[in-house]
Structure formats: structure tokens, C-alpha cells
Design an enzyme around this catalytic site. Structure first.
Site, PDB file in Angstrom:
ATOM      1  N   TYR A  47      34.867 -16.109   1.408  1.00 50.88           N
ATOM      2  CA  TYR A  47      33.840 -17.130   1.148  1.00 50.88           C
ATOM      3  C   TYR A  47      34.443 -18.530   1.318  1.00 50.88           C
ATOM      4  CZ  TYR A  47      31.162 -20.534  -1.448  1.00 50.88           C
ATOM      5  OH  TYR A  47      30.502 -21.689  -1.806  1.00 50.88           O
ATOM      6  N   PHE A  76      32.348 -29.100  -7.275  1.00 52.17           N
ATOM      7  CA  PHE A  76      33.222 -28.382  -8.206  1.00 52.17           C
ATOM      8  C   PHE A  76      32.386 -27.256  -8.832  1.00 52.17           C
ATOM      9  CE2 PHE A  76      37.530 -30.057  -7.936  1.00 52.17           C
ATOM     10  CZ  PHE A  76      37.323 -30.839  -6.819  1.00 52.17           C
ATOM     11  N   LYS A 100      33.815 -21.854   4.173  1.00 55.67           N
ATOM     12  CA  LYS A 100      33.590 -23.288   3.882  1.00 55.67           C
ATOM     13  C   LYS A 100      34.615 -24.130   4.628  1.00 55.67           C
ATOM     14  CE  LYS A 100      30.053 -22.906   1.258  1.00 55.67           C
ATOM     15  NZ  LYS A 100      28.763 -23.357   1.760  1.00 55.67           N
ATOM     16  N   SER A 110      32.888 -26.917  -0.922  1.00 57.62           N
ATOM     17  CA  SER A 110      33.261 -26.454  -2.250  1.00 57.62           C
ATOM     18  C   SER A 110      34.711 -26.807  -2.533  1.00 57.62           C
ATOM     19  CB  SER A 110      33.092 -24.928  -2.272  1.00 57.62           C
ATOM     20  OG  SER A 110      33.731 -24.370  -3.382  1.00 57.62           O
ATOM     21  N   ASP A 135      14.369 -21.424   4.538  1.00 61.32           N
ATOM     22  CA  ASP A 135      15.169 -20.499   3.719  1.00 61.32           C
ATOM     23  C   ASP A 135      14.742 -19.087   4.079  1.00 61.32           C
ATOM     24  OD1 ASP A 135      16.129 -18.975   1.323  1.00 61.32           O
ATOM     25  OD2 ASP A 135      16.533 -20.960   0.504  1.00 61.32           O
ATOM     26  N   SER A 159      16.927 -14.798   1.004  1.00 64.73           N
ATOM     27  CA  SER A 159      17.846 -13.686   0.715  1.00 64.73           C
ATOM     28  C   SER A 159      18.410 -13.802  -0.692  1.00 64.73           C
ATOM     29  CB  SER A 159      18.985 -13.638   1.742  1.00 64.73           C
ATOM     30  OG  SER A 159      19.712 -14.855   1.727  1.00 64.73           O
TER      31      SER A 159
HETATM   32  P1  NAD Z   1      21.825 -20.153  -3.744  1.00 68.74           P
HETATM   33  O1  NAD Z   1      22.212 -18.788  -3.316  1.00 68.74           O
HETATM   34  O2  NAD Z   1      21.016 -20.307  -4.966  1.00 68.74           O
HETATM   35  O3  NAD Z   1      21.110 -20.929  -2.554  1.00 68.74           O
HETATM   36  C1  NAD Z   1      21.418 -20.687  -1.203  1.00 68.74           C
HETATM   37  C2  NAD Z   1      20.107 -20.512  -0.474  1.00 68.74           C
HETATM   38  O4  NAD Z   1      20.365 -20.238   0.915  1.00 68.74           O
HETATM   39  C3  NAD Z   1      19.292 -19.323  -0.996  1.00 68.74           C
HETATM   40  O5  NAD Z   1      17.979 -19.774  -1.258  1.00 68.74           O
HETATM   41  C4  NAD Z   1      19.302 -18.298   0.151  1.00 68.74           C
HETATM   42  O6  NAD Z   1      18.132 -17.540   0.207  1.00 68.74           O
HETATM   43  C5  NAD Z   1      19.500 -19.213   1.354  1.00 68.74           C
HETATM   44  N1  NAD Z   1      20.165 -18.577   2.498  1.00 68.74           N
HETATM   45  C6  NAD Z   1      21.309 -17.854   2.508  1.00 68.74           C
HETATM   46  N2  NAD Z   1      21.603 -17.452   3.753  1.00 68.74           N
HETATM   47  C7  NAD Z   1      20.611 -17.923   4.560  1.00 68.74           C
HETATM   48  C8  NAD Z   1      20.342 -17.823   5.937  1.00 68.74           C
HETATM   49  N3  NAD Z   1      21.136 -17.122   6.744  1.00 68.74           N
HETATM   50  N4  NAD Z   1      19.251 -18.432   6.430  1.00 68.74           N
HETATM   51  C9  NAD Z   1      18.416 -19.127   5.616  1.00 68.74           C
HETATM   52  N5  NAD Z   1      18.604 -19.243   4.294  1.00 68.74           N
HETATM   53  C10 NAD Z   1      19.705 -18.647   3.767  1.00 68.74           C
HETATM   54  O7  NAD Z   1      23.207 -20.985  -3.874  1.00 68.74           O
HETATM   55  P2  NAD Z   1      23.464 -22.416  -4.472  1.00 68.74           P
HETATM   56  O8  NAD Z   1      24.268 -22.257  -5.705  1.00 68.74           O
HETATM   57  O9  NAD Z   1      22.212 -23.207  -4.513  1.00 68.74           O
HETATM   58  O10 NAD Z   1      24.443 -22.985  -3.352  1.00 68.74           O
HETATM   59  C11 NAD Z   1      23.989 -23.805  -2.297  1.00 68.74           C
HETATM   60  C12 NAD Z   1      25.170 -24.095  -1.376  1.00 68.74           C
HETATM   61  O11 NAD Z   1      26.212 -24.724  -2.119  1.00 68.74           O
HETATM   62  C13 NAD Z   1      25.805 -22.834  -0.764  1.00 68.74           C
HETATM   63  O12 NAD Z   1      26.183 -23.136   0.569  1.00 68.74           O
HETATM   64  C14 NAD Z   1      27.040 -22.616  -1.625  1.00 68.74           C
HETATM   65  O13 NAD Z   1      28.061 -21.956  -0.906  1.00 68.74           O
HETATM   66  C15 NAD Z   1      27.431 -24.028  -1.950  1.00 68.74           C
HETATM   67  N6  NAD Z   1      28.204 -24.132  -3.194  1.00 68.74           N
HETATM   68  C16 NAD Z   1      27.721 -23.550  -4.326  1.00 68.74           C
HETATM   69  C17 NAD Z   1      28.483 -23.611  -5.511  1.00 68.74           C
HETATM   70  C18 NAD Z   1      28.002 -22.924  -6.759  1.00 68.74           C
HETATM   71  O14 NAD Z   1      28.832 -22.622  -7.611  1.00 68.74           O
HETATM   72  N7  NAD Z   1      26.714 -22.695  -6.941  1.00 68.74           N
HETATM   73  C19 NAD Z   1      29.722 -24.292  -5.519  1.00 68.74           C
HETATM   74  C20 NAD Z   1      30.160 -24.892  -4.331  1.00 68.74           C
HETATM   75  C21 NAD Z   1      29.401 -24.802  -3.175  1.00 68.74           C
HETATM   76  C1  WQD Z   2      34.905 -20.378 -14.289  1.00 75.67           C
HETATM   77  C2  WQD Z   2      35.956 -20.008 -15.318  1.00 75.67           C
HETATM   78  C3  WQD Z   2      36.908 -17.840 -14.961  1.00 75.67           C
HETATM   79  C4  WQD Z   2      33.235 -15.588 -15.798  1.00 75.67           C
HETATM   80  C5  WQD Z   2      33.431 -20.061  -8.469  1.00 75.67           C
HETATM   81  C6  WQD Z   2      33.816 -19.945  -7.029  1.00 75.67           C
HETATM   82  C7  WQD Z   2      33.883 -21.303  -6.399  1.00 75.67           C
HETATM   83  C8  WQD Z   2      32.585 -22.074  -6.626  1.00 75.67           C
HETATM   84  C9  WQD Z   2      32.153 -22.072  -8.047  1.00 75.67           C
HETATM   85  C10 WQD Z   2      31.132 -21.802  -4.740  1.00 75.67           C
HETATM   86  C11 WQD Z   2      37.180 -19.316 -14.708  1.00 75.67           C
HETATM   87  C12 WQD Z   2      36.155 -17.871 -16.270  1.00 75.67           C
HETATM   88  C13 WQD Z   2      34.152 -16.603 -15.613  1.00 75.67           C
HETATM   89  C14 WQD Z   2      33.411 -14.683 -16.889  1.00 75.67           C
HETATM   90  C15 WQD Z   2      35.380 -15.901 -17.527  1.00 75.67           C
HETATM   91  N1  WQD Z   2      31.490 -21.491  -5.916  1.00 75.67           N
HETATM   92  N2  WQD Z   2      35.204 -16.757 -16.470  1.00 75.67           N
HETATM   93  N3  WQD Z   2      34.485 -14.877 -17.710  1.00 75.67           N
HETATM   94  O1  WQD Z   2      35.730 -19.070 -10.342  1.00 75.67           O
HETATM   95  O2  WQD Z   2      35.839 -21.524 -10.996  1.00 75.67           O
HETATM   96  O3  WQD Z   2      34.401 -20.842  -9.137  1.00 75.67           O
HETATM   97  O4  WQD Z   2      32.158 -20.728  -8.566  1.00 75.67           O
HETATM   98  O5  WQD Z   2      31.688 -22.505  -3.965  1.00 75.67           O
HETATM   99  O6  WQD Z   2      34.137 -21.108  -5.051  1.00 75.67           O
HETATM  100  O7  WQD Z   2      35.088 -19.315  -6.949  1.00 75.67           O
HETATM  101  O8  WQD Z   2      33.727 -20.237 -11.407  1.00 75.67           O
HETATM  102  O9  WQD Z   2      32.127 -19.702 -13.179  1.00 75.67           O
HETATM  103  O10 WQD Z   2      33.270 -17.808 -11.961  1.00 75.67           O
HETATM  104  O11 WQD Z   2      34.605 -19.222 -13.511  1.00 75.67           O
HETATM  105  O12 WQD Z   2      36.351 -16.027 -18.285  1.00 75.67           O
HETATM  106  O13 WQD Z   2      32.635 -13.737 -17.068  1.00 75.67           O
HETATM  107  O14 WQD Z   2      35.393 -19.059 -16.229  1.00 75.67           O
HETATM  108  O15 WQD Z   2      38.065 -17.057 -15.069  1.00 75.67           O
HETATM  109  O16 WQD Z   2      38.295 -19.732 -15.436  1.00 75.67           O
HETATM  110  P1  WQD Z   2      35.058 -20.362 -10.490  1.00 75.67           P
HETATM  111  P2  WQD Z   2      33.335 -19.186 -12.506  1.00 75.67           P
END
Ligand code: NAD
Ligand code: WQD
Length: 351
Positions: free
Chosen positions: A149, A178, A153, A124, A31, A34
Site C-alpha cells: 500500500y 498523517f 503511494k 500518506s 467513485d 468499492s
Molecule cells: P475510503 O476507502 O473511505 O475512500 C476511498 C474511496 O475511493 C472509496 O469511496 C472507494 O469506493 C473509492 N475507490 C477505491 N478504488 C476506486 C477506483 N478504482 N475507482 C473509483 N473509486 C475508487 O478511504 P479514505 O480514508 O477516505 O482515504 C482517501 C484517500 O486518502 C485514499 O487514497 C487513502 O489511501 C488516502 N489516505 C488515507 C488515510 C487514512 O488513514 N484514512 C491516510 C493517508 C492517506
Molecule cells: C495507530 C496506532 C498501532 C489498532 C495506518 C496506515 C497508514 C495510514 C494511517 C493510510 C499504532 C495502534 C492500532 C489496534 C493498536 N493510512 N493500534 N490496536 O498504523 O499508524 O497507520 O493508518 O495511508 O498508512 O499504516 O494507524 O490506526 O492502525 O494505528 O494498538 O487495534 O494504534 O499499533 O501504534 P497506523 P492505526
């Protein structure tokens, strides 16, 4: 044999380490910190009661990756590393394509060089864009994403598919998460966003502990049961367990590339106001809110059909929204400043 966990210090990665350890897997964390503090890894060590191996480095740095493959025996990768802030990706698209897409290319090249041919990728639900209907199935159209973003993906998914066609030994499992929420039931680990949270649950949690005044509900006029946006919230520990099942599956006789993309959700849609209500019940705190205009790029409804993950991976979510809210609140109230109060500044993590 070890699993390389890119992004393992982050929110989902750190929770996954615990479940991998419970299942008897060993791993190396890579990691660049960042978007995570090393304190999350200290907390993992306390929970699993053993030391873990952490290598600080960036997935775009091929030499740093090669060093890890040279120093450790690695047979598969769980690839969490990536940037994930939707709004920031609109403002700085090149940063997202570079970090997420170029970073993944470097990783895959190094994996090929070292004959490591098994990967689980964090995708995602965002790849579905604005779906025609919910529940969403894995064969729904992807690619009409609403922000850079989401496009990173989608592009990475396509790269993985092409790679698997070109090299029959290469196996990938794509998990389309999700809305991950909640925290470890110990109350010592959870989501720790920098600055003002973009996502709903961490924002609500910060209101519950008095760090924010009220919730802005983005839109009250969607075609949903109460007019607010509906999502499929999934407990981070259930999500972590899906990775263990995905790793099991990659090494099993049952693996087939036709069955390698999975929705990871509960199959239940909850509105913003449903979540507020559940959080009030779990925390016994007031969560004041005001309904304001819609947020650009948001969709009305998005929830998964998770049947395929159950059938093929033998995985299903078991934690309820009450569990999600209870665990979030426990984490946030035990650690109102997240990991920051204990984190030493390593130069890349912003306070
Ligand atoms: P996070 O930001 O907490 O974790 C991501 C980690 O990757 C961090 O520790 C960061 O330091 C590290 N990182 C970023 N760029 C890097 C690089 N270039 N080299 C090495 N390390 C790097 O995010 P998370 O919520 O744990 O998400 C993990 C994965 O799941 C991500 O790919 C994210 O896009 C995906 N994802 C997250 C969500 C969500 O809502 N949290 C939803 C769908 C998909
Ligand atoms: C959830 C609901 C908002 C904040 C995002 C990314 C998606 C995935 C997960 C990585 C929505 C509402 C939110 C607030 C609100 N990430 N809301 N007030 O937008 O479904 O998904 O995170 O892959 O790609 O787009 O998640 O938690 O931002 O929103 O009313 O202050 O809550 O409008 O209906 P979202 P969220």
C-alpha cells in the site's frame, strides 16, 4: 468550472465535499463504491442543503472517465480514490498496484487528453517508512516503505513528479496525511469501516458503543513515553480544509512546483494509551484494553512537522484530540452500524 473528486464517497472525500461547498467550489464525484455507500453522499446533501452530482465508475475505466470529462467542464481533480488497507495490500499486492497505480495512470492520461492539468493527490506519511526521527519534514527520505500500500503511494508521487517535469503546465499538490480520525460535528458523517476495523480510532469507537469487547494494544515496549506507539492524529475536518487550501493554492500566482508537497498533521504525537484516555473522557465510557505483542510493520513514533503547510498553504489544524474523540463518539453512538442500516445494497458494497 468543476473539481472532479475521485473517491468522493469515502471517509475523507465526503468530508471534503462539505468544506469545498462552504468555500464556494462546485464538484462532480466519481467513485466505484468499492469501499463506500452512497448514503455518505445523501448525508452530505443534507448538510449542504443541495443536490450533488455523482457518477459511479472506476478510475481504471478510461472510457468512464472520458465520459465525465465530456459531460462536465472540469478544471482540476482531487484524487482520493484508492484502496487503503495495509494488511490486505500485503496479501493481495497486485490488487493494490492495479487499483491505485494503474488507476492513477488512467486518470492522468485522461486529464492530459482533456487538458485538465491540476491535481491534488492523497498521499500518506507511510511514504516515509520508518523515519529516523520525528517531527518529520517533507524533505526526509521517502520510498523505504514497509508494505505494498505504502509503495503505491510512493510510486504515484514519483509518477506525478515525472509528469510535472515532462509537461510544465501540469501542476500537482501532494498532501501527505498523517492519521486521519474524527467525524463531522453534525454527528451524521464519519468513518465506517467494513468488518473489524484495522485502525485504532474506529476500533475504540466500536468498543465505546458495545460492539467490541476490548482493545488489543499492539506493543507496550516501544521507546515512547508510555511504551505504546505514538502517532499524529488529525481531525478529518481539518484535513478536509487542507484540500480547500490546496485547491486555492493550485490556482494562485504563488504556486510553485518546488513547494508542492505538504505534511498534513498537527505536529503533536499521542500514544495509544493517550488516545484511550482521551476517548474515555470524551465518551464517559469504559475502554478496556490488553497490551499484547507488537503488530508486524508498525513503527514506534511518527508525527509531522506541519510548518510548511502553514507557511505556504496558510493551513493549520485547529481541532484537538478531545474534539477528535468527541466527534468520533457522537458519530458512532448516533450510527452504531455506520451508514449500513440505511444503505441499499448496490452490489459492490459489502455488509
Ligand atoms: P475510503 O476507502 O473511505 O475512500 C476511498 C474511496 O475511493 C472509496 O469511496 C472507494 O469506493 C473509492 N475507490 C477505491 N478504488 C476506486 C477506483 N478504482 N475507482 C473509483 N473509486 C475508487 O478511504 P479514505 O480514508 O477516505 O482515504 C482517501 C484517500 O486518502 C485514499 O487514497 C487513502 O489511501 C488516502 N489516505 C488515507 C488515510 C487514512 O488513514 N484514512 C491516510 C493517508 C492517506
Ligand atoms: C495507530 C496506532 C498501532 C489498532 C495506518 C496506515 C497508514 C495510514 C494511517 C493510510 C499504532 C495502534 C492500532 C489496534 C493498536 N493510512 N493500534 N490496536 O498504523 O499508524 O497507520 O493508518 O495511508 O498508512 O499504516 O494507524 O490506526 O492502525 O494505528 O494498538 O487495534 O494504534 O499499533 O501504534 P497506523 P492505526
Amino acid at each position: 468550472m468543476n473539481i472532479l473528486i475521485t473517491g468522493g464517497a469515502g471517509y475523507i472525500g465526503s468530508h471534503t465535499l462539505i468544506e469545498l461547498d462552504n468555500a464556494g467550489y462546485s464538484f462532480i464525484i466519481f467513485d466505484n463504491l468499492s469501499n463506500a455507500p452512497t448514503e455518505s453522499l445523501n448525508r452530505v446533501e443534507k448538510i449542504i442543503n443541495k443536490s450533488i452530482i455523482f457518477e459511479q465508475g472506476d478510475i481504471r475505466d478510461a472510457q468512464a472517465l472520458k465520459n465525465v470529462f465530456l459531460n462536465y467542464s472540469i478544471n482540476s481533480v482531487i484524487h482520493f480514490a484508492g484502496l487503503k488497507a495495509v494488511g490486505e495490500s500485503v496479501a493481495q499486492p497486485l490488487k493494490y498496484y492495479d487499483n491505485n497505480v494503474v488507476g492513477t495512470l488512467r486518470l492522468l492520461e485522461v486529464m492530459q487528453e482533456f487538458h485538465c492539468k491540476k491535481i491534488v493527490f492523497s498521499s500518506s506519511a507511510t511514504v516515509y517508512g520508518d523515519p529516523e526521527s520525528s517531527p518529520i519534514k517533507e524533505d526526509f527520505p521517502t520510498g523505504a516503505t514497509t508494505n505494498p500500500y505504502g509503495r503505491t503511494k510512493y510510486i504515484i508521487e514519483e509518477i506525478l513528479k515525472d509528469l510535472c517535469v515532462s509537461d510544465p503546465e501540469f501542476k500537482s499538490v501532494i498532501l501527505r496525511y498523517f492519521n486521519p480520525v474524527g467525524a463531522h460535528e453534525s454527528g451524521t458523517m464519519g468513518e465506517d469501516p467494513n468488518g473489524i476495523p484495522n485502525n485504532l480510532m474506529p476500533f475504540i469507537s466500536q468498543i465505546a458503543v458495545g460492539k467490541r469487547e476490548y482493545l488489543k494494544v499492539f506493543g507496550g515496549d516501544y521507546a515512547t513515553h508510555d511504551g505504546t506507539g505514538v502517532r499524529d492524529y488529525i481531525h478529518v475536518v481539518d484535513l478536509a480544509l487542507a484540500h480547500v487550501k490546496a485547491i486555492d493554492y493550485l490556482s494562485s500566482e504563488q504556486f510553485s512546483r518546488e513547494h508542492s508537497i505538504f505534511n498534513i498533521g498537527t505536529g503533536q504525537g499521542y500514544s495509544v494509551l493517550d488516545m484511550v484516555k482521551a476517548y474515555v473522557k470524551a465518551s464517559d465510557k469504559k475502554i478496556p484494553y490488553k497490551i499484547i505483542e507488537r503488530r508486524a510493520g508498525d513503527i514506534a513514533t511518527c508525527f509531522a512537522c506541519p510548518n510548511y503547510a502553514k507557511e505556504i498553504l496558510d493551513w493549520e489544524a485547529t481541532r484537538t484530540i478531545d474534539d477528535m474523540c468527541k466527534d468520533s463518539y457522537q458519530w458512532q453512538s448516533n450510527n452504531p452500524d455506520g451508514y449500513k442500516n440505511l444503505q441499499e445494497n448496490n452490489g459492490s458494497f459489502k455488509f
